[in-house]
Design a protein around this motif. Structure first.
Motif, PDB file in Angstrom:
ATOM      1  N   SER A   3      11.189 -25.395  20.988  1.00  0.00           N
ATOM      2  CA  SER A   3      12.535 -25.192  21.527  1.00  0.00           C
ATOM      3  C   SER A   3      12.852 -26.210  22.621  1.00  0.00           C
ATOM      4  O   SER A   3      13.996 -26.673  22.753  1.00  0.00           O
ATOM      5  CB  SER A   3      12.703 -23.764  22.062  1.00  0.00           C
ATOM      6  N   GLU A   4      11.821 -26.583  23.391  1.00  0.00           N
ATOM      7  CA  GLU A   4      11.986 -27.590  24.443  1.00  0.00           C
ATOM      8  C   GLU A   4      12.366 -28.945  23.842  1.00  0.00           C
ATOM      9  O   GLU A   4      13.264 -29.647  24.337  1.00  0.00           O
ATOM     10  CB  GLU A   4      10.663 -27.702  25.206  1.00  0.00           C
ATOM     11  N   ILE A  58      13.757 -29.464  20.809  1.00  0.00           N
ATOM     12  CA  ILE A  58      15.095 -29.365  20.214  1.00  0.00           C
ATOM     13  C   ILE A  58      16.158 -29.550  21.303  1.00  0.00           C
ATOM     14  O   ILE A  58      17.145 -30.260  21.119  1.00  0.00           O
ATOM     15  CB  ILE A  58      15.271 -28.009  19.486  1.00  0.00           C
ATOM     16  N   ARG A  59      15.922 -28.923  22.466  1.00  0.00           N
ATOM     17  CA  ARG A  59      16.869 -29.054  23.586  1.00  0.00           C
ATOM     18  C   ARG A  59      16.981 -30.509  24.050  1.00  0.00           C
ATOM     19  O   ARG A  59      18.075 -30.987  24.388  1.00  0.00           O
ATOM     20  CB  ARG A  59      16.414 -28.159  24.756  1.00  0.00           C
ATOM     21  N   LEU A  68      20.807 -23.998  20.256  1.00  0.00           N
ATOM     22  CA  LEU A  68      20.050 -23.199  21.228  1.00  0.00           C
ATOM     23  C   LEU A  68      20.500 -21.744  21.233  1.00  0.00           C
ATOM     24  O   LEU A  68      19.681 -20.837  21.352  1.00  0.00           O
ATOM     25  CB  LEU A  68      20.177 -23.803  22.628  1.00  0.00           C
ATOM     26  N   ILE A 120      18.953 -20.120  18.188  1.00  0.00           N
ATOM     27  CA  ILE A 120      17.516 -19.884  18.375  1.00  0.00           C
ATOM     28  C   ILE A 120      17.268 -18.718  19.327  1.00  0.00           C
ATOM     29  O   ILE A 120      16.481 -17.817  19.035  1.00  0.00           O
ATOM     30  CB  ILE A 120      16.821 -21.166  18.894  1.00  0.00           C
ATOM     31  N   VAL A 121      17.943 -18.734  20.466  1.00  0.00           N
ATOM     32  CA  VAL A 121      17.734 -17.667  21.469  1.00  0.00           C
ATOM     33  C   VAL A 121      18.133 -16.303  20.900  1.00  0.00           C
ATOM     34  O   VAL A 121      17.385 -15.322  21.025  1.00  0.00           O
ATOM     35  CB  VAL A 121      18.531 -17.960  22.765  1.00  0.00           C
ATOM     36  N   TYR A 141       9.480 -17.132  14.452  1.00  0.00           N
ATOM     37  CA  TYR A 141       9.060 -17.222  15.859  1.00  0.00           C
ATOM     38  C   TYR A 141       7.626 -17.737  16.007  1.00  0.00           C
ATOM     39  O   TYR A 141       7.239 -18.252  17.057  1.00  0.00           O
ATOM     40  CB  TYR A 141       9.295 -15.907  16.610  1.00  0.00           C
ATOM     41  N   PHE A 151       7.469 -21.472  16.929  1.00  0.00           N
ATOM     42  CA  PHE A 151       7.625 -21.728  18.361  1.00  0.00           C
ATOM     43  C   PHE A 151       6.359 -21.328  19.118  1.00  0.00           C
ATOM     44  O   PHE A 151       5.896 -22.053  20.004  1.00  0.00           O
ATOM     45  CB  PHE A 151       8.816 -20.930  18.906  1.00  0.00           C
ATOM     46  N   VAL A 206      10.196 -19.191  23.809  1.00  0.00           N
ATOM     47  CA  VAL A 206      11.465 -19.698  23.270  1.00  0.00           C
ATOM     48  C   VAL A 206      12.537 -19.744  24.361  1.00  0.00           C
ATOM     49  O   VAL A 206      13.238 -20.749  24.530  1.00  0.00           O
ATOM     50  CB  VAL A 206      11.949 -18.828  22.079  1.00  0.00           C
ATOM     51  N   CYS A 233      14.321 -23.175  25.718  1.00  0.00           N
ATOM     52  CA  CYS A 233      15.772 -23.352  25.530  1.00  0.00           C
ATOM     53  C   CYS A 233      16.515 -23.463  26.858  1.00  0.00           C
ATOM     54  O   CYS A 233      17.509 -24.194  26.970  1.00  0.00           O
ATOM     55  CB  CYS A 233      16.351 -22.188  24.726  1.00  0.00           C
ATOM     56  N   ILE A 262      15.205 -22.583  10.861  1.00  0.00           N
ATOM     57  CA  ILE A 262      14.145 -22.976  11.789  1.00  0.00           C
ATOM     58  C   ILE A 262      13.241 -24.045  11.151  1.00  0.00           C
ATOM     59  O   ILE A 262      12.850 -25.007  11.810  1.00  0.00           O
ATOM     60  CB  ILE A 262      13.298 -21.746  12.207  1.00  0.00           C
TER      61      ILE A 262
END
Length: 407
Positions: free
Chosen positions: A68-69, A71-72, A85, A88-89, A207, A210, A303, A307, A358
């Motif tokens: 997730s980091e 992707i951000r 984001l 995902i969240v 999940y 991640f 996650v 994010c 995902i």
């Protein structure tokens, strides 16, 4: 063997995460309703899980960041980034909060098959003590905030779970040729497509991608550790998949009319195969409940941290606040008798439909040399990843059409 156990990494946590009460429930219903016919779907799920989880572990070790980091950081367009984001969240954090009640309730079902219903009545409120105990165990292990402690706890629970379910399957004395036929020959009964999607969705858990990336970077800091990480993933996922197949095999021995959930399976095995079968299955379900009650909040915290740009540290206050909220919600809903079976089934199907999104994110990141350098996907890994992506999209669309009675 000693060296192998010394090098055990996040693999057992990933296996434990996908063998929760949801998996046990879906595999039970697959076995009861379709016998060995859907074992091929589990084999496909195991293969897909190995391919995708290896990518997630490699990403974590090489980049030393979570999925997730990355992707951000890598999505540059602000609107696209915001949508990604948010998706995902909402899917992982909110979804795992819903799962937690099911995980704790499912684990409680296991012990209740042996000790019966244990509830305290406080005014108008009925409090399930076993659910409370599972929640407390999950809370304590997460609060300690030590990766090595979690790792050892999970190795023990996965071994316990594996022995329990494999022994249960052996006690039912299945026909080996019928099992091989179910593994090799893909059959999709007309009313079984949603079960196939649920089997894939409960094994290839979004999940977990991640969770694996975040835990791999915690465990290993050097690119030289990649072969160890690959072996760790391979052994753990194959063992986890074998456990799921054993649940299907055990459930195939029971008459269809007698089973509505996993607790019924534990009780239904007793007259046919003796009390040992009931105890093994109940212990396995209890272990599955505890492991998933720990991994779901842990994954949600990783996650959310990735994010939102927080520090993804087990001892960080913000990190702890996420998993604490999810564990408390799970304990509250499961303790007051929140009915989880139908929601677990629905959530597993939803997982199967969410997976292509995902997996698509993961494949995109695994081909960025700015993130992975020389460790980007090979052509073979991309081909396998795309095949898995196409299969999950096809099954997802078919599942949606089936839900709305178009198919």
């Amino acid at each position: 063997m000693i060296k192998f156990f010394k090098n055990i990494g996040p693999g057992p946590l990933v296996a434990a995460a996908f063998i929760g009460p949801g998996t046990v429930t879906v595999c039970t219903l697959a076995g009861v309703n379709f016998g060995f016919a859907l074992l091929w779907a589990m084999v496909l799920s195991i293969f897909a899980t190995i391919v995708l989880q290896e990518m997630a572990a490699r990403l974590g070790i090489v980049s030393q960041k979570g999925l997730s980091e990355i992707i951000r950081e890598e999505i540059k367009h602000p609107i696209v980034k915001g949508i990604a984001l948010l998706l995902i969240v909402s899917a992982i954090v909110i979804g795992n909060a819903a799962y937690e009640a099911g995980n704790i309730s499912g684990g409680a079902l296991g012990l209740e098959a042996i000790v019966g219903d244990v509830t305290w009545k406080i005014g108008q409120l009925n409090l399930n003590i076993i659910s409370l105990i599972i929640g407390v165990i999950a809370f304590v292990l997460l609060y300690i905030g030590n990766y090595k402690v979690l790792e050892k706890a999970f190795v023990f629970l996965v071994i316990l779970m594996s022995v329990a379910f494999i022994t249960t399957a052996i006690l039912t004395k299945p026909n080996i040729l019928d099992i091989l036929k179910g593994i090799v020959i893909p059959v999709a009964p007309e009313d079984g497509i949603l079960t196939v999607i649920a089997l894939i969705g409960t094994t290839v858990v979004p999940y977990n991608l991640f969770l694996h990336a975040s835990l791999a970077k915690t465990k290993w800091k050097s690119k030289e550790d990649l072969p160890i990480a690959k072996k760790d993933t391979l052994v753990a996922v194959i063992l986890g998949g074998t456990v799921s197949m054993c649940i299907i095999i055990a459930a195939s021995a029971i008459q269809k009319q007698t089973i509505t959930n996993t607790a019924d399976l534990a009780l239904g095995l007793e007259p046919l195969f003796g009390s040992f079968a009931k105890y093994f299955l109940a212990i396995g379900l209890f272990a599955a409940g505890i492991t998933s009650a720990i991994t779901a909040p842990l994954a949600a915290a990783f996650v959310a941290s990735g994010c939102l740009g927080w520090e993804a540290d087990l001892k960080s206050k913000k990190f702890k606040s996420v998993w604490m909220i999810i564990v408390v919600l799970g304990v509250v809903f499961s303790s007051i008798g929140f009915k989880s079976i139908e929601i677990i089934k629905f959530a597993q199907v939803a997982n199967g439909l969410l997976l292509p999104v995902i997996a698509g994110f993961l494949l995109w990141v695994m081909n960025k040399s700015t993130v992975l350098g020389a460790y980007v996907n090979s052509k073979l890994q991309n081909v396998l990843g795309l095949i898995i992506l196409v299969i999950t999209i096809f099954l997802g669309l078919k599942g949606i059409l089936s839900v709305f009675n178009v198919l």
